[in-house]
Scaffold this motif. Structure first.
Motif, PDB file in Angstrom:
ATOM      1  N   ALA A 126      -7.164   0.404 -18.115  1.00  0.00           N
ATOM      2  CA  ALA A 126      -7.949   1.332 -17.310  1.00  0.00           C
ATOM      3  C   ALA A 126      -8.714   0.610 -16.208  1.00  0.00           C
ATOM      4  N   MET A 127      -8.996  -0.670 -16.386  1.00  0.00           N
ATOM      5  CA  MET A 127      -9.621  -1.477 -15.348  1.00  0.00           C
ATOM      6  C   MET A 127      -8.573  -2.073 -14.416  1.00  0.00           C
ATOM      7  N   LEU A 128      -7.432  -2.402 -14.971  1.00  0.00           N
ATOM      8  CA  LEU A 128      -6.390  -3.110 -14.225  1.00  0.00           C
ATOM      9  C   LEU A 128      -5.674  -2.196 -13.225  1.00  0.00           C
ATOM     10  N   ALA A 129      -5.271  -1.006 -13.670  1.00  0.00           N
ATOM     11  CA  ALA A 129      -4.447  -0.136 -12.832  1.00  0.00           C
ATOM     12  C   ALA A 129      -5.106   0.240 -11.510  1.00  0.00           C
ATOM     13  N   PRO A 130      -6.358   0.730 -11.508  1.00  0.00           N
ATOM     14  CA  PRO A 130      -6.960   1.063 -10.216  1.00  0.00           C
ATOM     15  C   PRO A 130      -7.247  -0.157  -9.351  1.00  0.00           C
ATOM     16  N   SER A 131      -7.467  -1.305  -9.962  1.00  0.00           N
ATOM     17  CA  SER A 131      -7.730  -2.521  -9.184  1.00  0.00           C
ATOM     18  C   SER A 131      -6.496  -2.949  -8.400  1.00  0.00           C
ATOM     19  N   THR A 132      -5.312  -2.839  -9.021  1.00  0.00           N
ATOM     20  CA  THR A 132      -4.092  -3.227  -8.312  1.00  0.00           C
ATOM     21  C   THR A 132      -3.853  -2.322  -7.113  1.00  0.00           C
ATOM     22  N   LEU A 133      -4.084  -1.030  -7.275  1.00  0.00           N
ATOM     23  CA  LEU A 133      -3.894  -0.092  -6.174  1.00  0.00           C
ATOM     24  C   LEU A 133      -4.883  -0.353  -5.041  1.00  0.00           C
ATOM     25  N   SER A 134      -6.135  -0.597  -5.404  1.00  0.00           N
ATOM     26  CA  SER A 134      -7.156  -0.850  -4.390  1.00  0.00           C
ATOM     27  C   SER A 134      -6.854  -2.138  -3.628  1.00  0.00           C
ATOM     28  N   MET A 135      -6.448  -3.182  -4.348  1.00  0.00           N
ATOM     29  CA  MET A 135      -6.137  -4.448  -3.695  1.00  0.00           C
ATOM     30  C   MET A 135      -4.937  -4.289  -2.756  1.00  0.00           C
ATOM     31  N   LEU A 136      -3.994  -3.478  -3.140  1.00  0.00           N
ATOM     32  CA  LEU A 136      -2.836  -3.242  -2.283  1.00  0.00           C
ATOM     33  C   LEU A 136      -3.260  -2.543  -0.992  1.00  0.00           C
ATOM     34  N   THR A 137      -4.181  -1.592  -1.110  1.00  0.00           N
ATOM     35  CA  THR A 137      -4.640  -0.835   0.048  1.00  0.00           C
ATOM     36  C   THR A 137      -5.368  -1.715   1.045  1.00  0.00           C
ATOM     37  N   VAL A 138      -6.256  -2.574   0.572  1.00  0.00           N
ATOM     38  CA  VAL A 138      -7.056  -3.392   1.487  1.00  0.00           C
ATOM     39  C   VAL A 138      -6.298  -4.619   1.987  1.00  0.00           C
ATOM     40  N   THR A 139      -5.213  -4.983   1.312  1.00  0.00           N
ATOM     41  CA  THR A 139      -4.431  -6.134   1.747  1.00  0.00           C
ATOM     42  C   THR A 139      -3.506  -5.777   2.901  1.00  0.00           C
ATOM     43  N   PHE A 140      -2.991  -4.541   2.904  1.00  0.00           N
ATOM     44  CA  PHE A 140      -2.069  -4.107   3.952  1.00  0.00           C
ATOM     45  C   PHE A 140      -2.738  -3.021   4.795  1.00  0.00           C
ATOM     46  N   ARG A 141      -3.121  -3.399   6.012  1.00  0.00           N
ATOM     47  CA  ARG A 141      -3.806  -2.455   6.890  1.00  0.00           C
ATOM     48  C   ARG A 141      -2.849  -1.737   7.831  1.00  0.00           C
ATOM     49  N   ASP A 142      -1.782  -2.408   8.229  1.00  0.00           N
ATOM     50  CA  ASP A 142      -0.824  -1.777   9.125  1.00  0.00           C
ATOM     51  C   ASP A 142      -0.082  -0.657   8.387  1.00  0.00           C
ATOM     52  N   PRO A 143      -0.064   0.557   8.954  1.00  0.00           N
ATOM     53  CA  PRO A 143       0.561   1.691   8.248  1.00  0.00           C
ATOM     54  C   PRO A 143       2.009   1.443   7.845  1.00  0.00           C
ATOM     55  N   LYS A 144       2.794   0.821   8.716  1.00  0.00           N
ATOM     56  CA  LYS A 144       4.204   0.585   8.392  1.00  0.00           C
ATOM     57  C   LYS A 144       4.345  -0.429   7.263  1.00  0.00           C
ATOM     58  N   GLU A 145       3.560  -1.507   7.330  1.00  0.00           N
ATOM     59  CA  GLU A 145       3.628  -2.502   6.272  1.00  0.00           C
ATOM     60  C   GLU A 145       3.092  -1.940   4.958  1.00  0.00           C
ATOM     61  N   ARG A 146       2.061  -1.107   5.066  1.00  0.00           N
ATOM     62  CA  ARG A 146       1.507  -0.511   3.852  1.00  0.00           C
ATOM     63  C   ARG A 146       2.537   0.402   3.197  1.00  0.00           C
ATOM     64  N   ALA A 147       3.266   1.143   4.001  1.00  0.00           N
ATOM     65  CA  ALA A 147       4.295   2.019   3.447  1.00  0.00           C
ATOM     66  C   ALA A 147       5.355   1.195   2.706  1.00  0.00           C
ATOM     67  N   LYS A 148       5.748   0.057   3.281  1.00  0.00           N
ATOM     68  CA  LYS A 148       6.715  -0.821   2.619  1.00  0.00           C
ATOM     69  C   LYS A 148       6.142  -1.365   1.312  1.00  0.00           C
TER      70      LYS A 148
END
Length: 499
Positions: A126-148
Motif C-alpha cells: 500500500a506504500m509501494l504502489a502509489p510511490s511508483t506511480l508518483s515517481m513515474l509522473t515526476v520523472t517524465f515531464r514531456d507528455p510524449k515521453e510520459r505516455a511511453k
C-alpha cells in the motif's frame, strides 16, 4: 501552483533531458513487477502451502485475503504518506519492508505466521504502489515521453500477472512453494539499489494530517467484516461469533463515513463520490473484485486438487486470462470512444457473467478446452472492457486536487472487494462442500471420489455467487454510469494510465 508543479520545482535535476530517466523507469518497473507478481504467484503455490502447513479449507483463503485487505484499505494513506515524507524515501522503506515480510512468509512454520507475513506484505504494498506511480509522473515531464513510460508501466502491470503464474508454477514444482515468497528478496534488493542511484526525491508542500484514525477505522471495520464472513463457515450465520463481528464492522464503517465527512484532511474525501458516474465506477469495481478474486482461487484448487494438474501446468492454464485482458482493453478503448462507457461497461460485465456461469457447470469430468478455457477468455475480455472504462469514468471531471485519490480509489475498491469476496465465497464453498458430503455420505469416512465431487460442488456454488455479484455490477452500471463517448474523449489519458 499545483502539487505536480511544486514536485517538479523541488526535483529540478529530474528533467526530460536527464540521461538516467529511462534507467529510472527500469527501477520503477522492477518495483511494480514485485507487487504484481505477488498477486498471482502465491495463488499457484497455495495448494502446496496449505498441505505443508496443515491449513484448513476454511482458513486457506486468508492467505489471499490477508494481503488484499490491508493493501486496499491502506492504499490511500500510503499515497498520502509518500506525498508528505518523500516518495523516494517511502519507496525504499516499502521495498525493504516488503522483502522482510516476504522472508517471514518464506520461512513460515504455521498458518498464523504465513497469514501475518502476507498482511505485512499488504501494508508495504500500500506504500509501494502509489510511490511508483508518483515517481513515474515526476520523472517524465514531456507528455510524449510520459505516455511511453506509462505504456511500459502498464505492460509490466499486465504482463507481470502472467509471469507470476508461470514463475509460481516453476518455483513450486521444481523448488518449493516457499520460494514464491522468497523470490521477492533479490528483486527488492535490486530495486532498492536502483532507487538509491537513479531516482530523485519528490514530495509536496501541502500541509495536513495523515488521517490515521480514518485508516484505522476502515481497516479494522473491513477486517471484522471479513472475519465475520469467515466465521460463518465454522459456526452459523446466527452465531454470535458471526453476527457479532458483522455488527461491529458495520458500526465502525458507519463511524468511518461520519469521520470522513467532517475531516478536512480525509483519507477518502466524500465529495469525490457525489459524481454519479464516479460513484458508479467504484461500486462496479467493488462488486467485480468481490467475484473476480474467487475465480483464480477456486480454479487453482480445481485444476491442482481435483484434476491433479502440476503447478506449472496450472500456471500455464491461466495465461489466456492475461491475453484476454489485453485484447479486451485494446478493443474496449476503441469502443468507449465510439459508444461510451455506459455501453462498454455493461457489455463487459455480461461477458463476465456468462463466463462465470460456464464455470458453475464444472464437474469431475469437465475438460479444459471445452469449458474452462472459453470461460477464462470470456471473463478476461470482459475485464479488459471494465477496467479501462471504469478508470476513464472515475477520472472524468475530477478536480486536479482530487485526481490522485480518485484514481487510487479504482484500485482500492477492487482490492477491498477481492478481500471481502474471497472470504464470503470461501465460506459459501466450504459450507456447500460440507452439506454435499452430509447428503451423499453412506456412513464412514468419505472416499476420494466423493470428496472430490463435494469440492467441485462447493466451487460451482461459489461461481454462481460470483456471477451474481457481476450481475449486480451490471445493473449498477446501467443505473449509475451514463458517460458518453464525448466524456471518454475528454478524460485525461495520462492520469488514466496511472491506475
Amino acid at each position: 501552483m499545483t502539487s505536480q508543479a511544486i514536485d517538479l520545482q523541488k526535483s529540478g535535476s529530474v528533467s526530460d533531458l536527464d540521461p538516467r530517466r529511462w534507467l529510472a523507469l527500469v527501477v520503477i518497473g522492477i518495483a511494480q513487477l514485485m507487487v504484481v507478481l505477488d498477486a498471482t504467484i502465491v495463488n499457484i503455490a497455495l495448494p502446496d502451502a496449505a498441505t505443508a502447513l496443515h491449513i484448513t479449507d476454511a482458513n486457506r483463503q486468508w492467505i489471499v485475503t490477508a494481503y488484499a485487505l490491508p493493501f486496499g484499505a491502506l492504499l490511500l494513506l500510503g499515497g498520502r504518506i509518500g506525498d508528505y515524507v518523500g516518495r523516494k524515501k517511502i519507496l525504499m522503506i516499502a521495498l525493504g519492508g516488503f522483502a522482510l515480510a516476504s522472508a517471514l512468509g518464506g520461512i513460515a512454520q504455521n498458518f498464523a505466521m504465513l497469514a501475518g507475513a502476507r498482511a505485512l506484505q499488504g501494508v508495504f504494498a500500500a506504500m509501494l504502489a502509489p510511490s511508483t506511480l508518483s515517481m513515474l509522473t515526476v520523472t517524465f515531464r514531456d507528455p510524449k515521453e510520459r505516455a511511453k513510460a506509462f505504456a511500459v508501466f502498464g505492460a509490466i502491470a499486465g504482463g507481470g500477472a502472467a509471469v507470476g503464474l508461470v514463475l509460481g508454477g516453476l518455483l513450486t514444482e521444481y523448488a518449493t512453494w516457499r520460494w514464491c515468497l522468497l523470490v521477492n528478496i533479490p528483486i527488492s534488493v535490486i530495486a532498492i539499489v536502483g532507487t538509491s542511484i537513479y531516482l530523485h526525491e519528490s514530495s509536496t508542500e501541502r500541509q495536513g494530517s495523515y488521517d490515521v484514525l480514518g485508516a484505522l477505522l476502515a481497516t479494522i471495520g473491513l477486517g471484522m467484516l471479513v472475519w465475520g464472513f469467515n466465521q460463518a463457515s465454522s459456526h452459523s450465520w446466527s452465531s454470535p461469533n458471526t453476527w457479532g463481528f458483522l455488527v461491529g464492522a458495520v458500526v465502525l464503517l458507519v463511524v468511518f463515513v461520519w469521520w470522513e465527512s467532517r475531516n478536512p484532511h480525509a483519507i477518502l474525501p466524500l465529495r469525490i463520490l457525489k459524481d454519479r458516474n464516479r460513484a458508479g465506477s467504484y461500486l462496479v469495481g467493488l462488486l467485480v473484485g468481490t467475484g473476480l478474486f474467487a475465480v483464480f482461487l477456486f480454479l487453482t484448487f480445481f485444476l491442482q486438487e481435483v484434476k491433479g494438474w502440476s503447478p506449472v501446468k496450472s500456471g500455464v492454464a491461466f495465461l489466456p486470462f492475461s491475453v484476454g485482458v489485453i485484447i479486451g482493453a485494446g478493443v474496449g478503448s476503441q469502443l468507449v470512444l465510439k459508444v461510451g462507457a455506459r455501453i462498454v461497461v455493461p457489455v463487459g460485465l455480461v461477458l463476465g457473467v456468462i463466463g462465470l456461469l460456464l464455470l458453475s457447470r464444472l464437474s469431475l469430468t469437465t475438460g479444459y478446452l471445452g469449458t474452462v478455457l472459453p470461460a477464462i477468455l470470456l471473463i478476461s475480455i470482459g475485464m479488459g472492457f471494465i477496467f479501462m472504462s471504469t478508470t476513464n469514468v472515475a477520472l472524468h471531471g475530477v478536480d486536479a486536487g482530487d485526481a490522485g485519490v480518485a484514481s487510487a480509489m479504482v484500485n482500492t475498491t477492487q482490492q477491498i472487494g477481492g478481500s471481502l469476496g474471497t472470504a464470503l465465497l470461501s465460506t459459501f464453498a466450504v459450507s456447500s462442500t460440507v452439506s454435499y458430503l452430509a447428503g451423499h455420505s453412506t456412513g464412514g469416512a468419505p472416499d476420494k471420489l466423493l470428496m472430490a465431487a463435494a469440492q467441485v460442488h462447493g466451487y460451482t456454488v461459489a461461481f454462481v455467487w460470483a456471477a451474481g455479484f457481476f450481475a449486480a455490477a451490471a445493473i449498477a452500471s446501467v443505473l449509475m454510469i451514463n458517460a458518453s463517448r464525448q466524456d471518454a474523449a475528454s478524460a485525461e489519458p495520462g492520469m488514466a494510465a496511472m491506475v
